[in-house]
Design an enzyme around this catalytic site. Structure first.
Site, short mmCIF file in Angstrom:
data_model
loop_
_atom_site.label_atom_id
_atom_site.label_comp_id
_atom_site.label_asym_id
_atom_site.label_seq_id
_atom_site.Cartn_x
_atom_site.Cartn_y
_atom_site.Cartn_z
N CYS A 2 -10.51 -125.78 -57.79
CA CYS A 2 -10.60 -126.31 -56.43
C CYS A 2 -10.27 -125.22 -55.42
O CYS A 2 -9.73 -124.17 -55.76
CB CYS A 2 -9.63 -127.47 -56.27
N ARG A 27 -15.84 -122.82 -55.52
CA ARG A 27 -14.75 -123.20 -56.42
C ARG A 27 -14.78 -124.70 -56.77
O ARG A 27 -14.05 -125.14 -57.66
CB ARG A 27 -13.40 -122.88 -55.76
N TRP A 79 -13.15 -129.78 -57.52
CA TRP A 79 -13.86 -129.81 -58.79
C TRP A 79 -13.06 -130.74 -59.69
O TRP A 79 -11.92 -130.47 -60.02
CB TRP A 79 -13.95 -128.41 -59.41
N ASN A 103 -4.64 -127.41 -56.34
CA ASN A 103 -5.54 -126.75 -57.29
C ASN A 103 -4.78 -126.60 -58.59
O ASN A 103 -3.69 -126.04 -58.61
CB ASN A 103 -5.98 -125.38 -56.77
N GLY A 104 -5.34 -127.11 -59.70
CA GLY A 104 -4.68 -126.98 -60.98
C GLY A 104 -4.56 -128.32 -61.68
O GLY A 104 -5.24 -129.29 -61.33
N GLU A 487 -26.14 -113.99 -73.32
CA GLU A 487 -25.93 -114.06 -71.88
C GLU A 487 -27.16 -114.62 -71.17
O GLU A 487 -27.05 -115.41 -70.24
CB GLU A 487 -25.58 -112.68 -71.33
N LYS A 491 -27.24 -118.03 -68.89
CA LYS A 491 -27.71 -118.07 -67.50
C LYS A 491 -28.76 -119.17 -67.33
O LYS A 491 -28.76 -119.91 -66.34
CB LYS A 491 -28.30 -116.71 -67.09
N GLU A 494 -27.13 -122.62 -67.47
CA GLU A 494 -26.21 -122.85 -66.36
C GLU A 494 -26.92 -123.35 -65.11
O GLU A 494 -26.43 -124.28 -64.45
CB GLU A 494 -25.47 -121.55 -66.01
N HIS A 510 -32.70 -118.45 -91.17
CA HIS A 510 -31.62 -119.21 -91.79
C HIS A 510 -31.35 -120.52 -91.05
O HIS A 510 -30.25 -121.06 -91.15
CB HIS A 510 -30.35 -118.36 -91.85
N LYS A 609 -16.67 -121.85 -60.18
CA LYS A 609 -16.64 -120.40 -60.38
C LYS A 609 -15.36 -119.93 -61.05
O LYS A 609 -15.40 -119.23 -62.05
CB LYS A 609 -16.79 -119.71 -59.02
#
Length: 614
Positions: A2, A27, A79, A103-104, A487, A491, A494, A510, A609
């Site tokens: 947040c 955030r 968030w 925040n937390g 990566e 991306k 996401e 496999h 983020k």
């Protein structure tokens, strides 16, 4: 996760709060809110609170409808952790004139809630934050000092948090506290401010004070004071932020992700400034004590999450090949909960873009508790928690990264790891001068090489048109390019919400080959290295099953295109540093696919983020 903004000044602070939230929206963006009071009104004991689901723009619209003005306020962009996104769960949370933003995560909120309910406090949200508001209000029944009430409250909280608190009955001050979540003060000419990120405060001041864990600060219009958790006064230095105001503006770009992709040449140039102009590989780049600490290193342990974890996987190839040091790479959230074999001669490298990633910070502390004291932080934020926890540091100088999907932070982490591999190899007597100069020249040329790759954007955008209707994608790579395939898959998922997986190409037969058909595009990272012929065989396996291939190939790769084999030629082969170049077109592919699909590129659903919670 947040974002928090607190302001008290000799003017209307509501524009400051709203602009701060806009700059912190990366955030968290499922809801936003603010609470204000003003001693000029004379309405002591009364708060004005506005909250809204969705983006900060909706909150701003409601504020405009009310024509609010106030000289004291707190604001928050959320968030969700506890409780679904809703106006009722949005911050600030209040209790009889006390308002709190948070925040937390409060780990013991259930026990606190039960105790407060027995005292008659009524809870109206599903959050852990509401217990803080009621607890502060309860402490104020025994004192009229807001700072002391918040200090007593913080002593009962378990978990990581940053708080902003105001009390309408005392509109001459605000109180903030930090414990494991980012929070800094802004020292203005006409007021005092606090926020989760310096970017939120550039509008009013460049003078910032970084709070340490356990710090509480009382903010007044004419100054501030800081104390430790035990009530003792604390002194913290005032820094002048080097962050430019336009660094957090879009400029000519459509999205921050696009801007940050195209900032990579400059970001790499800034990160590699230590070796430009004839500079050599040196342990000194990592701190004054680095030579002494590195001298006893016999192995390397890399701790990271998400994109930073992929950077660590690439680095393992470099550290083992150049420095001859065995290297393991651990997902921080897993490492912190197992019983590893610890060794005092291990260099523990914690990698984080924000430096506040809760799992990475906890894993670093855990490694230290096991006796591994040779620690290094690779990070983009100089005053972050991870940097302060480590004995050594390397600041990547990528500049602020606003887009949730990391781009320039990743490539600058790779550049830092390349310098680390060279420094350790040189210190260990395994780097001949000619080999060192070869690698340094490649690093110095890297920004130019990346700029050439960015010229492929138009071709990649055409590929994106074909991808947009797909539901799944498979990414393949070999050797040091397997993490680059990982990566690329990350991306794509996401920001476009296409399900994507990455495999080492040799593993195709496999299991993953069962998924390949004409509906499953296969993206291959194909540099002209020693594994090229092996990779070609893997690609033939895809073609034989009717799969459609999209190949990012070096210019001299002898791979022919056809109806179902699409090839994009990279400008040049780049040897050891090839992963830095090959990830750029994968970033652009994800970006342009997301554009075609119409998703929110910079703010993908369910993500934030800076992951400051476990």
């Amino acid at each position: 996760m947040c974002g928090i903004v607190t302001a008290i000044a000799n003017h209307n602070v509501i524009p400051v709060l709203l602009e701060g939230l806009r700059r912190l929206e990366y955030r968290g963006y499922d809801s936003a809110g603010l609470a204000v009071a003003d001693e000029k009104r004379g309405d002591r004991g009364e708060l004005v609170r506005l909250r809204a689901c969705g983006r900060v723009a909706e909150l701003a619209r409601r504020v405009e409808e009310r024509s609010l003005s106030a000289s004291l306020g707190i604001a928050h962009t959320r968030w969700a952790t506890h409780g679904a996104p809703s106006e009722g769960n949005a911050h600030p949370h209040v209790s009889e004139g006390v308002a709190v933003v948070h925040n937390g995560i409060i780990e013991n909120f259930e026990a606190l809630k039960t105790a407060l309910q027995t005292k008659g406090y009524v809870f109206v949200s599903d959050t852990d934050t509401e217990v803080i508001a009621h607890l502060v209000r309860d402490k104020l029944r025994g004192t009229d000092d807001l700072l002391e009430a918040v200090r007593l409250t913080a002593a009962e909280l378990e978990g990581a948090y940053a708080l902003g608190v105001i009390w309408a009955a005392d509109p001459a001050r605000a109180v903030v506290v930090r414990n494991g979540a980012p929070l800094l003060l802004g020292v203005g000419d006409d007021g005092m401010y606090a926020a989760s990120d310096a970017a939120a405060l550039l509008q009013v001041t460049r003078k910032v004070v970084y709070l340490e864990d356990g710090d509480l600060a009382e903010l007044r219009r004419d100054g501030y004071r800081i104390m430790c958790a035990d009530g003792r006064a604390a002194l913290r230095a005032v820094h002048v932020s080097s962050l430019a105001a336009d660094a957090v503006e879009l400029g000519p770009y459509r999205h921050f992700m696009q801007k940050e992709i195209f900032e990579q040449p400059q970001a790499l140039s800034n990160t590699l400034g230590l070796v430009t102009g004839g500079g050599a590989a040196s342990a000194r780049h990592f701190g004054a004590q680095a030579s002494e600490i590195f001298a006893g290193v016999r192995r390397v342990l890399i701790l990271a999450c998400g994109t930073s974890y992929h950077a660590g996987l690439v680095a393992r190839y470099w550290l083992e090949a150049l420095a001859g040091l065995p290297c393991s790479v651990e997902i921080a959230s897993e490492y912190r909960y197992r019983k590893p074999v610890a060794s005092e001669d291990t260099l523990v490298v914690a990698v984080s873009q924000s430096g506040e990633t809760a799992d990475t910070l906890a894993a670093l502390k855990y490694a230290r508790s096991l006796g591994m004291m040779r620690t290094l932080a690779i990070c983009n934020v100089p005053e972050s928690a991870v940097v302060r926890e480590a004995a050594l540091r390397f600041i990547t100088r990528a500049g602020p990264e606003i887009g949730v999907a990391s781009t320039k932070a990743f490539t600058t982490q790779l550049a830092a790891f390349a310098l680390l591999a060279l420094a350790l190899a040189k210190l260990g007597g395994k780097l001949a001068p000619a080999v060192e100069e070869h690698h340094l020249e490649a690093l110095r040329h890297l920004p130019v090489a990346v700029r050439k790759v960015l010229e492929l954007e138009a071709d990649i955008a055409q590929w994106a048109q074909r991808f947009a209707s797909k539901a799944h994608a498979l990414f393949l790579g070999r050797g040091q390019h397997w993490p680059i395939a990982m990566e690329g898959a990350l991306k794509l998922k996401e920001i476009s919400y296409i399900h994507a997986e990455a495999y080492a190409a040799g593993e195709l037969k496999h299991g993953p080959l069962a998924l390949v058909d004409e509906r499953m595009p296969v993206i291959a990272v194909s540099p002209a290295d020693e594994l090229l012929e092996k990779l070609k065989s893997n690609l033939q396996e895809v073609r034989a099953r009717g799969g459609e291939l999209y190949v990012f190939a070096d210019a001299d790769c002898e791979i022919d295109g056809s109806e179902n084999v699409h090839i994009l030629r990279m400008p040049e082969h780049y040897g050891m540093l090839s992963p830095v170049l090959h990830v750029v077109p994968l970033q652009l592919l994800a970006y342009h696919v997301a554009l075609v699909r119409g998703t929110d590129v910079d703010k993908p659903r369910n993500l934030a983020k800076s992951v400051t919670v476990e």
